[in-house]
Design a protein around this motif. Structure first.
Motif, PDB file in Angstrom:
ATOM      1  N   GLY A  37       0.658  -0.823  -0.324  1.00 20.42           N
ATOM      2  CA  GLY A  37      -0.242  -0.067  -0.103  1.00 20.42           C
ATOM      3  C   GLY A  37       0.657   1.392  -0.510  1.00 20.42           C
ATOM      4  O   GLY A  37       0.452   2.015  -0.639  1.00 20.42           O
ATOM      5  N   LEU A  38       2.163   1.363   1.163  1.00 20.90           N
ATOM      6  CA  LEU A  38       3.218   2.300   1.222  1.00 20.90           C
ATOM      7  C   LEU A  38       3.316   2.985  -0.650  1.00 20.90           C
ATOM      8  O   LEU A  38       3.257   3.731  -0.878  1.00 20.90           O
ATOM      9  CB  LEU A  38       3.697   2.413   2.018  1.00 20.90           C
ATOM     10  CG  LEU A  38       3.112   1.699   3.640  1.00 20.90           C
ATOM     11  CD1 LEU A  38       4.755   1.655   4.610  1.00 20.90           C
ATOM     12  CD2 LEU A  38       2.719   3.692   3.383  1.00 20.90           C
ATOM     13  N   LEU A  39       4.063   1.637  -1.320  1.00 20.08           N
ATOM     14  CA  LEU A  39       4.528   1.821  -1.804  1.00 20.08           C
ATOM     15  C   LEU A  39       3.613   1.840  -3.708  1.00 20.08           C
ATOM     16  O   LEU A  39       4.359   2.976  -4.293  1.00 20.08           O
ATOM     17  CB  LEU A  39       5.635   0.645  -2.542  1.00 20.08           C
ATOM     18  CG  LEU A  39       7.086   0.275  -2.183  1.00 20.08           C
ATOM     19  CD1 LEU A  39       7.379  -1.485  -2.366  1.00 20.08           C
ATOM     20  CD2 LEU A  39       7.940   1.293  -2.020  1.00 20.08           C
ATOM     21  N   GLY A  40       2.659   1.802  -3.540  1.00 21.10           N
ATOM     22  CA  GLY A  40       1.572   1.937  -4.336  1.00 21.10           C
ATOM     23  C   GLY A  40       1.049   3.321  -4.073  1.00 21.10           C
ATOM     24  O   GLY A  40       0.629   4.106  -5.375  1.00 21.10           O
ATOM     25  N   ALA A  41       1.159   4.369  -3.368  1.00 24.78           N
ATOM     26  CA  ALA A  41       0.242   5.047  -2.774  1.00 24.78           C
ATOM     27  C   ALA A  41       1.708   6.490  -3.569  1.00 24.78           C
ATOM     28  O   ALA A  41       1.582   7.227  -4.384  1.00 24.78           O
ATOM     29  CB  ALA A  41       0.295   5.472  -0.961  1.00 24.78           C
ATOM     30  N   ALA A  42       3.032   5.583  -3.241  1.00 28.47           N
ATOM     31  CA  ALA A  42       3.828   6.126  -3.552  1.00 28.47           C
ATOM     32  C   ALA A  42       3.608   6.681  -5.096  1.00 28.47           C
ATOM     33  O   ALA A  42       4.195   7.808  -6.345  1.00 28.47           O
ATOM     34  CB  ALA A  42       5.287   6.138  -2.859  1.00 28.47           C
ATOM     35  N   LEU A  43       3.932   5.393  -5.663  1.00 31.16           N
ATOM     36  CA  LEU A  43       4.100   4.609  -7.659  1.00 31.16           C
ATOM     37  C   LEU A  43       2.783   5.828  -7.902  1.00 31.16           C
ATOM     38  O   LEU A  43       3.443   7.048  -9.108  1.00 31.16           O
ATOM     39  CB  LEU A  43       3.890   4.117  -7.629  1.00 31.16           C
ATOM     40  CG  LEU A  43       5.293   3.382  -7.300  1.00 31.16           C
ATOM     41  CD1 LEU A  43       4.879   1.266  -7.728  1.00 31.16           C
ATOM     42  CD2 LEU A  43       6.479   3.621  -8.717  1.00 31.16           C
ATOM     43  N   PHE A  44       1.353   5.840  -7.217  1.00 29.51           N
ATOM     44  CA  PHE A  44       0.589   6.092  -7.949  1.00 29.51           C
ATOM     45  C   PHE A  44       0.899   8.029  -7.946  1.00 29.51           C
ATOM     46  O   PHE A  44       0.217   8.761  -8.665  1.00 29.51           O
ATOM     47  CB  PHE A  44      -0.975   5.927  -7.309  1.00 29.51           C
ATOM     48  CG  PHE A  44      -1.943   6.347  -7.783  1.00 29.51           C
ATOM     49  CD1 PHE A  44      -2.087   4.712  -9.498  1.00 29.51           C
ATOM     50  CD2 PHE A  44      -2.476   7.032  -8.133  1.00 29.51           C
ATOM     51  CE1 PHE A  44      -3.182   5.588 -10.330  1.00 29.51           C
ATOM     52  CE2 PHE A  44      -3.706   7.225  -9.158  1.00 29.51           C
ATOM     53  CZ  PHE A  44      -4.324   6.580  -9.651  1.00 29.51           C
TER      54      PHE A  44
END
Ligand code: ADP
Ligand code: BMX
Ligand code: ZN
Length: 288
Positions: A278-285
């Motif tokens: 979730g953390l990485l996905g939000a940053a990537l998004f």
């Protein structure tokens, strides 16, 4: 560019700094406040992000609940109650002084896990089995959020019309049976009142009821996955969340899916980024 990534779950909150969407550092975690009021969430978020915010240039939030234009509303108020129309991005912008974005936690995790799969997969679904059951759908390389942010809420599809009432108001949702809360709610006798984590410990020690509760969850998830295959014809389903990642859980789901007709089989894998999806996905998004 350094992003302050924040993950809001029904059980725990996490934050970290993410450099260029890949390198995660200074991860911090704390329980989601038991008193599910906007004030309690604000205080917990403030304490969590204060040491990290000065080092970041923006924030990106993955949060349980429906996110519409930065505003958070629980579909299942039992998981994060008292939060109707909570102005998530406005509050974080105020306390951090940074610009930022927010999206649903399972949608964010789907985005990270999709990037990790590389060019081989164009259609995939992420399922978190955690406090609730959340989902994120990637169709032809695009994250489906829907006009109201509801897309991917697969935990609120029907598992059993004779099942328990879900916190969202429907009867027999997948989430009401398969989630950590669903497992705990069905426990009786010596397991009554215990959380899913403890029930997994009993199951490993051979406790028959604990094993049956976990098997009921895994079978419910397998039937959902067959429905997902029939709906999206995706090439992969990735599972996360503390229940989804618990040792032996995915093997049970795979065994139950194998009992369905072959047309509904799909490759399953555990989240490569584990609890950080979730953390990485939000940053990537936020980089999009
Ligand atoms: P969140 O919902 O906040 O993202 P988690 O993914 O940790 O948090 O999910 C919380 C649920 O997972 C709770 O029901 C908890 O009892 C259960 N849980 C936590 N750790 C484990 C574990 N090691 N094995 C099985 N279940 C776990
Ligand atoms: C619930 C719903 C989803 C979320 C899913 C997993 C709320 C507060 N949340 O179905 O938006 O994606 O739980 O959330 O209504 P988690 O807390 O278990 O990670
Ligand atoms: Zn529901």
């Amino acid at each position: 560019m350094t992003t302050l990534a924040i993950d809001i779950g029904g059980t725990k909150l996490a934050a970290a700094l993410v450099d260029d969407g890949v390198n995660l550092r200074l991860r911090r975690e704390r329980p989601t406040p038991a008193s599910k009021t906007p004030e309690a969430l604000e205080a917990a978020l403030h304490e969590l992000v204060a040491p990290l915010a000065p080092q970041a240039t923006r924030f990106a939030v993955a949060s349980t609940g429906i996110i519409q234009q930065g505003v958070l509303t629980a579909i299942n108020p039992a998981n994060l109650g008292g939060l109707e129309n909570f102005p998530l991005t406005a509050y974080l912008a105020r306390i951090t002084g940074l610009p930022g974005i927010a999206l649903n936690d399972a949608q964010a995790a789907a985005w990270a896990e999709y990037q990790a799969l590389g060019a081989t997969v164009d259609n995939m679904v992420f399922l978190t089995v955690s406090t609730g059951v959340g989902g994120g759908i990637i169709s032809h390389g695009k994250l489906l959020q829907g006009p109201g942010g509801l897309a991917g809420h697969l935990g609120h599809t029907l598992a059993d019309p004779a099942g328990p009432r879900c916190g969202c108001g429907r009867i027999g949702c997948v989430e009401a049976i398969a989630s950590g809360r669903g497992i705990a709610a069905a426990a009786i006798d010596d397991l009554a009142g215990l959380d899913a984590k403890t029930i997994f410990t009993y199951a490993r020690q051979g406790h028959p009821q604990a094993q049956a509760l976990i098997d009921r969850s895994a079978r419910t998830l397998a039937r959902l996955i067959a429905d997902i295959k029939a709906t999206f014809d995706c090439e992969r389903v990735v599972t996360g969340g503390s229940v989804g990642l618990a040792p032996g859980y995915l093997a049970r789901v795979n065994a139950a899916l194998a009992e369905e007709p072959a047309i509904y089989h799909v490759e399953l894998s555990p989240a490569r980024f584990r609890q950080d999806a979730g953390l990485l996905g939000a940053a990537l998004f936020a980089m999009e």
